[in-house]
Scaffold this motif. Structure first.
Motif, short mmCIF file in Angstrom:
data_model
loop_
_atom_site.label_atom_id
_atom_site.label_comp_id
_atom_site.label_asym_id
_atom_site.label_seq_id
_atom_site.Cartn_x
_atom_site.Cartn_y
_atom_site.Cartn_z
N UNK A 39 -31.94 6.11 3.48
CA UNK A 39 -30.60 6.32 3.44
C UNK A 39 -30.46 7.73 2.57
N UNK A 40 -29.47 8.38 2.67
CA UNK A 40 -28.95 9.43 1.81
C UNK A 40 -27.80 8.87 1.24
N UNK A 41 -27.65 8.77 -0.07
CA UNK A 41 -26.47 8.20 -0.86
C UNK A 41 -25.95 9.21 -1.97
N UNK A 42 -24.58 9.78 -1.49
CA UNK A 42 -23.99 10.66 -2.43
C UNK A 42 -24.88 11.95 -2.26
N UNK A 43 -25.55 12.25 -1.32
CA UNK A 43 -26.13 13.61 -0.85
C UNK A 43 -27.58 13.53 -1.45
N UNK A 44 -27.84 12.32 -1.90
CA UNK A 44 -29.41 12.18 -2.50
C UNK A 44 -30.19 11.34 -1.74
#
Length: 59
Positions: A39-44
């Motif tokens: 996953x990519x969470x908050x662009x991270x």
């Protein structure tokens, strides 16, 4: 701020060290060899095996 796709050139799968593909719609980084989606969470990108989703046979 969105995920910087230039990072895709330096990121690697933490398991096999292979290239990752970016799925913009799902906001995931895909390892086709290990059949995992990180996953990519908050662009991270979250490149942890226990956070990855196993891909189904049709993905």
């Amino acid at each position: 701020m969105a995920f910087d796709i230039k990072l895709i050139d330096i990121l690697a799968c933490p398991i096999c060290k292979g290239k990752l593909a970016y799925d913009k719609e799902q906001q995931e980084l895909i390892c086709k060899f290990d059949r995992l989606a990180y996953p990519i969470e908050k662009d991270i990108p979250v490149l942890l095996e226990n956070q990855a989703r196993k891909l189904t046979s049709d993905e």
